[in-house]
Design a protein around this motif. Structure first.
Motif, PDB file in Angstrom:
ATOM      1  N   PHE A  40       0.857  -1.179   0.000  1.00  0.00           N
ATOM      2  CA  PHE A  40       0.000   0.000   0.000  1.00  0.00           C
ATOM      3  C   PHE A  40       0.894   1.230   0.000  1.00  0.00           C
ATOM      4  N   ARG A  41       0.797   1.998  -1.073  1.00  0.00           N
ATOM      5  CA  ARG A  41       1.594   3.227  -1.224  1.00  0.00           C
ATOM      6  C   ARG A  41       3.078   2.928  -1.040  1.00  0.00           C
ATOM      7  N   GLY A  42       3.510   1.810  -1.648  1.00  0.00           N
ATOM      8  CA  GLY A  42       4.919   1.445  -1.631  1.00  0.00           C
ATOM      9  C   GLY A  42       5.372   0.711  -0.388  1.00  0.00           C
ATOM     10  N   GLN A  43       4.501   0.526   0.591  1.00  0.00           N
ATOM     11  CA  GLN A  43       4.881  -0.168   1.834  1.00  0.00           C
ATOM     12  C   GLN A  43       4.307  -1.590   1.834  1.00  0.00           C
ATOM     13  N   GLU A  93      -4.797  -2.434   9.176  1.00  0.00           N
ATOM     14  CA  GLU A  93      -5.431  -1.418  10.020  1.00  0.00           C
ATOM     15  C   GLU A  93      -4.529  -0.229  10.347  1.00  0.00           C
ATOM     16  N   PRO A  94      -3.249  -0.448  10.761  1.00  0.00           N
ATOM     17  CA  PRO A  94      -2.384   0.711  11.055  1.00  0.00           C
ATOM     18  C   PRO A  94      -2.170   1.612   9.838  1.00  0.00           C
ATOM     19  N   TYR A  95      -1.989   0.972   8.638  1.00  0.00           N
ATOM     20  CA  TYR A  95      -1.795   1.741   7.410  1.00  0.00           C
ATOM     21  C   TYR A  95      -3.062   2.530   7.070  1.00  0.00           C
ATOM     22  N   LYS A  96      -4.169   1.880   7.258  1.00  0.00           N
ATOM     23  CA  LYS A  96      -5.445   2.518   6.960  1.00  0.00           C
ATOM     24  C   LYS A  96      -5.692   3.701   7.897  1.00  0.00           C
ATOM     25  N   LYS A  97      -5.385   3.502   9.168  1.00  0.00           N
ATOM     26  CA  LYS A  97      -5.588   4.566  10.160  1.00  0.00           C
ATOM     27  C   LYS A  97      -4.666   5.761   9.876  1.00  0.00           C
ATOM     28  N   HIS A  98      -3.399   5.429   9.588  1.00  0.00           N
ATOM     29  CA  HIS A  98      -2.423   6.497   9.324  1.00  0.00           C
ATOM     30  C   HIS A  98      -2.822   7.299   8.087  1.00  0.00           C
ATOM     31  N   ARG A  99      -3.226   6.589   7.029  1.00  0.00           N
ATOM     32  CA  ARG A  99      -3.594   7.291   5.797  1.00  0.00           C
ATOM     33  C   ARG A  99      -4.869   8.119   5.998  1.00  0.00           C
ATOM     34  N   SER A 100      -5.790   7.599   6.802  1.00  0.00           N
ATOM     35  CA  SER A 100      -7.027   8.329   7.079  1.00  0.00           C
ATOM     36  C   SER A 100      -6.731   9.650   7.789  1.00  0.00           C
TER      37      SER A 100
END
Length: 745
Positions: free
Chosen positions: A361-364, A401-408
């Motif tokens: 997700f977004r390179g990660q 979830e952490p990636y989603k939360k951070h991007r949000s």
């Protein structure tokens, strides 16, 4: 006063005392029932007066008080239901409190105990048994033992002694109509008296006439899997229902009707048997059919052929070009060979590579393909495929979830800068929406690797059918397998799902973990066992692995020549050998001697079963120039037999199409019903019904429509015709046009 008069007087005095006790307990129970009702009304009034309208604004104390009232009202409802059932029991007992008596002297005792046997126990205030329930251990001697040395098994062990008397009664409306002493068995006189009567709209209990071989099945507790083979009219279904009543009595503290399921051949039969358990003082268990269960499990995703449509196809479209392909398809998919291929295919599907890929997700990197493969092939390998895939899906969502939360949070900051938001809720909602849109490709990938598409799995099996034969080193005819493979794929492409294919899809759904196994069901009854395939038995085992099963059938009544168990050896490998027993019933009680002997001539194999020695009219065999003449004669015969007092008349046809033709001819001339679907309700009247829906039913008079050579002409229909003939209790008439079927020669 002679001895008989003296005995009669003693018995009348005993009956009088018993009825006094029943009245006493009935009145006491009625008063208690009324008190429960009054208490329930008072409780509801107090609930309204003290609690009023429940609202969270009134605080938790009000809710706690409300729940306490509800709990108390549930207890009252249970008590009321218990007293209602007791009241029904006493009402039955007031009419006929018992039907048998045995006098038994226990070893080491000098005096015989008089033991009266009825539908229910009756115990007075002194804890004296005035009547023993027919299911009580002691009562087994009434069905099993002769005068002389006898005994029974109870929780304390084996009780031995001597039986000095066995007496039978008919008591109606609290009066003894007759009584007599019998020795070896439930006497043929009373049995023949019952069998000679007209049948009713519902199956009746056989508790007064249970035979020794039937009692053995009813009370068996030794085997987990009990297979009962018996001829037409041997009472298999009655035995099954009385066995349920026995189990509910024997294990009252452990099982309820909700723990028992019976698989009947169709809804007609479910309706027909629905009164038996209530007459025995028990609530009905869960009744279903395999078709009903299967269609519910498969859902509305597919357009599904039902069992009647399949049978109509088998019987009515033999001249169509594709007929033989369909028959080969049904026959092949009902074999043990195919079931073994299917089992191997499930193992293959569970170990097949899912083509896992790294998820970014977004390179990660969120999770690597290697990590997913390790989870799938090592950590969760023992789980069914569906559960393993679900676990992987949940794992990926957790890691996202952490990636989603951070991007949000990033998007929220960006949106704030636009100055278009003053409401935090709207800001949060839109940020989540945008994150989900950015992650759409990830969600698509997750769905791809965790999808369990039943149709695709089934398609994959037949696209690679020869591969699985080679993998198992099974010899096969290439032409035959290629034809089955192509036929199945063509039907899938055309969105046709035949009945035989639905069974396979149901098995795959269960084996791959898409249907949970149930532990709530503890006893399974499977009636008309001959009409299930080995694969269907594998499904029963998968669904109810921990349950006890009673399987009842007659191999001579296989109505579908291409889809049946064929032989019980074909399912022996499914169940534990040490815990499985086949019991054979050897006597038929339904038809007269003449009808039984005639019907058995249809069977090519040697018959060793006995028939009841009840004589009647010889079956009538009548030829006519055409079908219209047959219908006219059937109309005449219906009127004749109605005038003679017969209550139920079954006109049995070969197909639904014929049922409609006969019904349309008769409906304006006499009162008549027709059954044309397997979910129609049963009615005891003059009834037109196709042979394959009539299995398990019985009629005073059976009129079989057109057994001419143009109708029943092939060997595969021999058992269907036999099944039709064996529905008759007293009268059997067979009509044909042109030449008679060679099956009756």
């Amino acid at each position: 006063m002679n001895r008989d008069d003296f005995e009669w007087k003693i018995e009348e005095e005993w009956l009088k005392d018993v009825l006094v006790e029943i009245h006493k307990q009935y009145d006491k129970n009625r008063d208690f029932k009324e008190k429960i009702k009054e208490d329930a009304i008072r409780t509801q009034k107090e609930l309204w007066d003290e609690i009023g309208s429940v609202s969270i604004a009134n605080g938790l104390d009000q809710i706690a008080d409300f729940m306490q009232f509800i709990s108390f009202m549930k207890t009252q409802k249970i008590s009321h239901e218990s007293t209602r059932r007791l009241q029904e029991k006493y009402e039955r007992m007031l009419s006929s409190p018992y039907f048998g008596r045995i006098d038994f002297i226990e070893k080491e005792d000098s005096k015989a105990e008089k033991c009266y046997i009825g539908i229910s126990n009756l115990i007075n205030d002194n804890i004296d048994f005035l009547i023993y329930d027919w299911r009580a251990p002691l009562s087994s001697m009434f069905y099993d033992c002769e005068i002389g040395e006898a005994g029974y098994t109870c929780p304390e062990g084996i009780i031995e002694g001597e039986l000095t008397l066995k007496r039978q009664y008919k008591i109606n409306n609290g009066k003894i109509e007759y009584m007599f002493d019998s020795n070896l068995k439930i006497d043929d006189e009373i049995l023949q008296n019952i069998l000679s009567k007209s049948t009713d709209s519902k199956m009746k209990t056989i508790v007064t006439t249970i035979q020794r071989e039937q009692n053995r099945v009813i009370r068996d507790e030794e085997y987990k899997i009990l297979i009962v083979q018996g001829p037409a009219g041997s009472g298999k279904t009655s035995i099954a229902l009385h066995r349920i009543a026995y189990l509910l009595y024997r294990y009252r503290e452990k099982i309820t009707p909700q723990n028992i399921v019976i698989f009947s051949p169709n809804e007609i039969f479910n309706d027909y048997i629905s009164n038996v358990l209530p007459e025995l003082g028990e609530d009905n268990m869960y009744q279903t059919t395999f078709k009903e269960y299967m269609h519910k499990a498969l859902g509305n995703e597919f357009s599904k052929e039902d069992y009647c449509e399949m049978m109509e196809y088998i019987l009515d479209v033999k001249e169509t070009p594709n007929y033989q392909n369909r028959i080969d398809n049904i026959r092949y998919k009902s074999t043990v060979e195919f079931m073994n291929i299917l089992k191997y295919y499930v193992l293959y599907a569970e170990r097949k590579n899912r083509d896992f890929r790294d998820i970014f997700f977004r390179g990660q990197l969120i999770v690597s393909a290697d990590a997913l493969e390790e989870l799938f092939f090592q950590e969760d390998i023992k789980l069914p495929l569906k559960r393993r895939l679900k676990k992987i899906k949940n794992r990926i969502f957790f890691l996202m979830e952490p990636y989603k939360k951070h991007r949000s949070e990033e998007i929220m900051e960006e949106l704030k800068g636009t100055g278009n938001y003053i409401n935090h809720v709207e800001l949060l909602r839109d940020s989540i929406t945008l994150v989900n849109e950015e992650m759409a490709d990830i969600y698509n990938e997750i769905n791809r690797i965790t999808e369990l598409n039943l149709e695709n799995i089934y398609r994959d099996l037949f696209e690679n059918l020869e591969f699985f034969y080679r993998s198992l080193n099974i010899e096969y005819a290439e032409d035959k397998i290629e034809k089955i493979r192509r036929y199945t794929l063509e039907n899938l492409n055309a969105n046709r799902l035949y009945y035989e294919d639905q069974i396979i899809l149901l098995y795959l759904k269960i084996a791959l973990g898409d249907i949970p196994k149930t532990s709530e069901i503890k006893y399974v009854i499977i009636d008309e066992a001959q009409d299930y395939t080995p694969l269907q038995y594998e499904i029963f085992y998968q669904l109810f692995e921990s349950a006890n099963m009673t399987i009842l059938g007659d191999l001579n009544q296989s109505i579908n020549p291409f889809m049946n168990v064929e032989n019980y050896n074909n399912i022996s490998h499914i169940f534990s050998q040490s815990n499985t027993c086949i019991m054979n019933l050897t006597k038929s009680y339904r038809s007269t001697k003449e009808i039984t002997e005639f019907s058995r001539k249809l069977l090519n194999n040697e018959i060793i079963d006995e028939g009841i020695q009840r004589s009647g009219e010889r079956p009538l065999f009548l030829g006519f120039p055409d079908e219209e003449a047959i219908k006219e004669r059937i109309l005449e015969d219906i009127r004749t037999y109605k005038d003679k007092g017969y209550k139920s008349i079954g006109i049995i046809t070969r197909t639904i199409k014929e049922t409609s033709e006969v019904y349309n001819f008769l409906k304006e001339k006499i009162h008549i019903k027709a059954i044309r679907k397997d979910d129609d309700g049963y009615v005891s009247d003059t009834l037109v019904i196709p042979a394959y829906l009539a299995k398990g039913l019985e009629f005073d008079v059976v009129l079989i429509y057109n057994v001419g050579n143009g109708n029943y002409y092939c060997e595969e229909e021999r058992l269907l015709l036999y099944t039709a003939c064996t529905r008759a209790l007293h009268i059997l008439c067979i009509y044909y046009s042109g030449e008679c079927t060679p099956l009756l020669n």
